[in-house]
Design an enzyme around this catalytic site. Sequence first.
Site, mmCIF file in Angstrom:
data_model
loop_
_atom_site.group_PDB
_atom_site.id
_atom_site.type_symbol
_atom_site.label_atom_id
_atom_site.label_comp_id
_atom_site.label_asym_id
_atom_site.label_seq_id
_atom_site.Cartn_x
_atom_site.Cartn_y
_atom_site.Cartn_z
ATOM 1 N N HIS A 154 -65.760 -19.233 -0.835
ATOM 2 C CA HIS A 154 -65.098 -17.929 -0.767
ATOM 3 C C HIS A 154 -64.382 -17.732 0.570
ATOM 4 C CE1 HIS A 154 -64.160 -14.034 -2.283
ATOM 5 N NE2 HIS A 154 -65.154 -14.001 -3.157
ATOM 6 N N ASP A 392 -55.942 -24.538 -19.923
ATOM 7 C CA ASP A 392 -55.839 -25.637 -20.880
ATOM 8 C C ASP A 392 -55.430 -26.903 -20.137
ATOM 9 O OD1 ASP A 392 -55.365 -27.415 -22.908
ATOM 10 O OD2 ASP A 392 -53.731 -26.277 -23.837
#
Length: 449
Positions: A154, A392
């Site tokens: 992060h 995808d």
Amino acid sequence: MKVTLRKSCIIRPSEPTPNGIMRLAEFDQVGVLCHTPTVHFYRPDQTWLSSAIFTTLTTSLSKALVYFYPLAGRLRSLKAGRLELDCNGEGVVFTEVDCEDNMEVLGDFSPSPKFHHLIPNIDYSTPVEDMPLVLLQVTKFRCGGICLGITISHAIADGQSAAYFICEWASLARGEPIGKQPVLDKRLLRAGEPPSSKISTKKVEYKPPPFIVGEKDTQNERKKETTAIKLVLSKAQVEILQATTNESLNKNPKPYSRYEAIAAHIWRCTSSARRHVHDQPTGFTICVDIRNRLNPKLPKTYFGNAIVDVMAQCLSGELTMKPLSFAASKIREAINSVTSDYVNSYIDFLKRYDDFSPLQDIHAMRSGQGPFYGNPNISVVSWLRLPLYEVDFGWGREIFMGPGTYDCDGDSLLMPAEDGGVVVAICLQEDCMVEFKRLFFKDLQKISF
């Protein structure tokens, strides 16, 4: 669930990338700095061999790191908790794992300890200078399904930046060119600059979250066991919540959003389920994206941390006794406080702060170290606008995507569900969860309990 390691390797950028030290913005150096895990589940066509999947992922990842080269670097510790980024191209860790079970062992993909087997293990005793910023694991199930577990520090990317990177990586895997390149200029958030001499009217100060009445610290609450569940609100139920929340708008012309209504309901139910006394202070932490709040605005493809955490506070008794709009108004008030002037004042506040260490959580989740935001407090993070279910790599979109771990008290997350609904993932102490779930759905038509 038993998994077996097949291979592990380091993936580096496929072309030379800029080397040297990158100054980090203040927002990169405070808050949660540990790795944030996500899991992405797929059912590839049987024509996809596991070797082809691994090659596709690693080859395209190497290309993606050319554009997102900070991810291949390492953090360096400075004095007083400050950090900087060494863009040294050391690379990211990628492992391939086999699982003896079918994907069905995970049921409806509700948060589960089984997810720990699907994400890379990170040793936080490792010096920060040696710790990879990105670790990935592809797990192949016996049924042919796969899970891609991704953990990103992060300190390098917030949720929007991480999602942006993953989507661009997937585009390269499909053989498509990258879209817009990331904006890596930290000077847009005044990295490396001295504090401004301008006097702001926005006062910023660090206030720790409230404690349980009668307690002086969080030690007792940290020790309690937690559990996580996934709840699904239909589109109709979301509309009911919004309509109920907006009943008391009065002269406020702007209706409460999905997030404000659902978050208010979660906060209210949580305080009741925890059986707080009426005068128990409770805090609600909101993660606010500042990209469109600055003047001038940050580019949409700014890569890093462009978020500010703010906290709404009130008494638990107020939440439970007053209409749902009361909680929503507190949440909105906190969100609206994040203006361009506030953000710049916050940056100046951090630049003048002596030591960042008290403001950082660089430890493993549930380590017992770092800040604690559980009982009597809660946070609700929104992924409602992130490009979920659009990743995808060439074998179709995810059948499910969600957080990899969810075992910190008071953590909750909103994700889009099918047909306009909303998925709520939440972690609470075990002795509160049954009552929370009952209250969450009880008389939803009336929103009363």
